[in-house]
Design a protein around this motif. Structure first.
Motif, short mmCIF file in Angstrom:
data_model
loop_
_atom_site.label_atom_id
_atom_site.label_comp_id
_atom_site.label_asym_id
_atom_site.label_seq_id
_atom_site.Cartn_x
_atom_site.Cartn_y
_atom_site.Cartn_z
N GLY A 1 10.25 -0.79 7.75
CA GLY A 1 9.07 -1.48 8.24
C GLY A 1 9.33 -2.38 9.58
O GLY A 1 10.23 -2.06 10.19
N SER A 2 8.33 -3.18 9.92
CA SER A 2 8.23 -3.81 11.06
C SER A 2 7.90 -5.39 11.01
O SER A 2 7.49 -5.62 9.93
CB SER A 2 7.50 -3.01 12.09
OG SER A 2 5.98 -3.13 11.80
N LEU B 1 5.43 -8.01 12.15
CA LEU B 1 4.18 -8.17 12.60
C LEU B 1 4.00 -9.42 13.57
O LEU B 1 3.25 -9.57 14.62
CB LEU B 1 3.00 -7.91 11.64
CG LEU B 1 3.27 -6.42 10.99
CD1 LEU B 1 2.23 -6.31 9.94
CD2 LEU B 1 3.09 -5.24 11.92
N GLY C 1 5.78 -6.04 7.93
CA GLY C 1 4.80 -4.72 7.55
C GLY C 1 5.94 -3.69 6.88
O GLY C 1 7.24 -3.63 7.08
N ASP D 1 6.49 -0.03 5.49
CA ASP D 1 5.95 1.23 5.24
C ASP D 1 5.89 1.93 3.79
O ASP D 1 6.86 1.49 2.81
CB ASP D 1 6.95 2.26 6.06
CG ASP D 1 7.14 1.90 7.59
OD1 ASP D 1 6.26 1.42 8.16
OD2 ASP D 1 8.24 2.10 8.05
N ARG E 1 0.40 6.21 2.88
CA ARG E 1 -0.46 5.05 3.59
C ARG E 1 -0.30 5.10 5.05
O ARG E 1 0.78 5.30 5.53
CB ARG E 1 -0.24 3.64 3.38
CG ARG E 1 -0.77 3.45 1.79
CD ARG E 1 -0.19 2.09 1.23
NE ARG E 1 -1.01 1.00 2.26
CZ ARG E 1 -1.21 -0.36 1.74
NH1 ARG E 1 -0.56 -0.39 0.66
NH2 ARG E 1 -1.63 -1.04 2.64
N THR E 2 -1.48 5.05 5.72
CA THR E 2 -1.37 4.93 7.13
C THR E 2 -1.09 3.74 7.87
O THR E 2 -0.48 3.70 8.93
CB THR E 2 -2.96 5.65 7.93
OG1 THR E 2 -3.89 4.67 7.20
CG2 THR E 2 -3.23 7.11 7.43
N GLU E 3 -1.50 2.64 7.00
CA GLU E 3 -1.09 1.35 7.59
C GLU E 3 0.01 0.83 6.44
O GLU E 3 -0.08 0.81 5.20
CB GLU E 3 -2.49 0.35 7.33
CG GLU E 3 -3.44 0.87 8.18
CD GLU E 3 -3.12 0.77 9.64
OE1 GLU E 3 -2.60 -0.49 10.18
OE2 GLU E 3 -3.55 1.47 10.46
N PRO E 4 0.83 -0.07 7.31
CA PRO E 4 1.88 -0.61 6.33
C PRO E 4 1.36 -1.75 5.33
O PRO E 4 0.27 -2.51 5.54
CB PRO E 4 2.71 -1.38 7.29
CG PRO E 4 1.76 -1.64 8.56
CD PRO E 4 0.79 -0.65 8.68
N THR F 1 1.46 -5.30 3.68
CA THR F 1 1.95 -6.59 4.81
C THR F 1 2.14 -7.57 3.66
O THR F 1 1.27 -8.07 2.91
CB THR F 1 0.58 -7.11 5.45
OG1 THR F 1 0.19 -5.75 6.38
CG2 THR F 1 1.08 -8.11 6.50
N ASP G 1 -3.28 -2.63 -2.67
CA ASP G 1 -4.67 -1.74 -2.81
C ASP G 1 -5.05 -1.40 -4.31
O ASP G 1 -6.00 -0.90 -4.57
CB ASP G 1 -4.34 -0.28 -2.22
CG ASP G 1 -4.24 -0.42 -0.75
OD1 ASP G 1 -4.79 -1.20 -0.08
OD2 ASP G 1 -3.69 0.60 -0.10
#
Length: 150
Positions: free
Chosen positions: A74-75, A77, A88, A90, A94-97, A99, A121
């Motif tokens: 991840g990263s 944010l 974030g 991964d 999913r297109t978005e991480p 969070t 989700d």
């Protein structure tokens, strides 16, 4: 240490609140230093990399109690040293991480309030993430209890 957990029925979010018996700087170091994170978070030795700055990446290979291993990436944010991390994560497919937000609040110089929040989700994903975050906070609490006092 005190603990509070908030999950509303049907909600896709959870919030975990704790008061840790450690200064904020010690909690921050435990969460953002690869060597310390490895000791308490259940990561495989040598697998944790952290570039703790906005846009910086992280990775770790987690080890389950039965010896299974799974890589996480991840990263960061948002990063406000000793105060706030927005991480974030991964997630395949999913297109978005995903969070997760970690907020620290210094209390009397020797204790730290920590709040962990995440919105997921699905209810199933929320339940798994909340269980994982609770286990992380339990491990962090035990790790900090074993450190020398200031």
């Amino acid at each position: 240490m005190s603990t509070e957990q908030t999950t509303e029925a049907g909600s896709l979010s959870y919030t975990l609140n704790r008061t840790l018996d450690a200064p904020t700087a010690a909690v921050w170091q435990a969460w953002t230093t690869p060597g310390q994170y490895t000791q308490w978070a259940g990561a495989a030795a040598g697998s944790v990399e952290m570039d703790v700055r906005p846009g910086g990446v992280w990775k770790a290979t987690m080890v389950t109690p039965d010896g299974g291993r799974f890589p996480l990436t991840g990263s960061y944010l948002e990063v406000t040293e000793n105060r706030r991390l927005v991480v974030g994560m991964d997630v395949p497919g999913r297109t978005e991480p995903a969070t997760m937000t970690v907020e620290l609040d210094e209390r009397d110089g020797h204790r730290t309030g920590i709040v962990v929040r995440q919105t997921c989700d699905s209810v199933e994903e929320r339940d798994m993430a909340e269980q994982g975050s609770t286990m992380l906070l339990d491990s962090l609490t035990a790790f900090l209890a074993g450190r020398p006092t200031d």
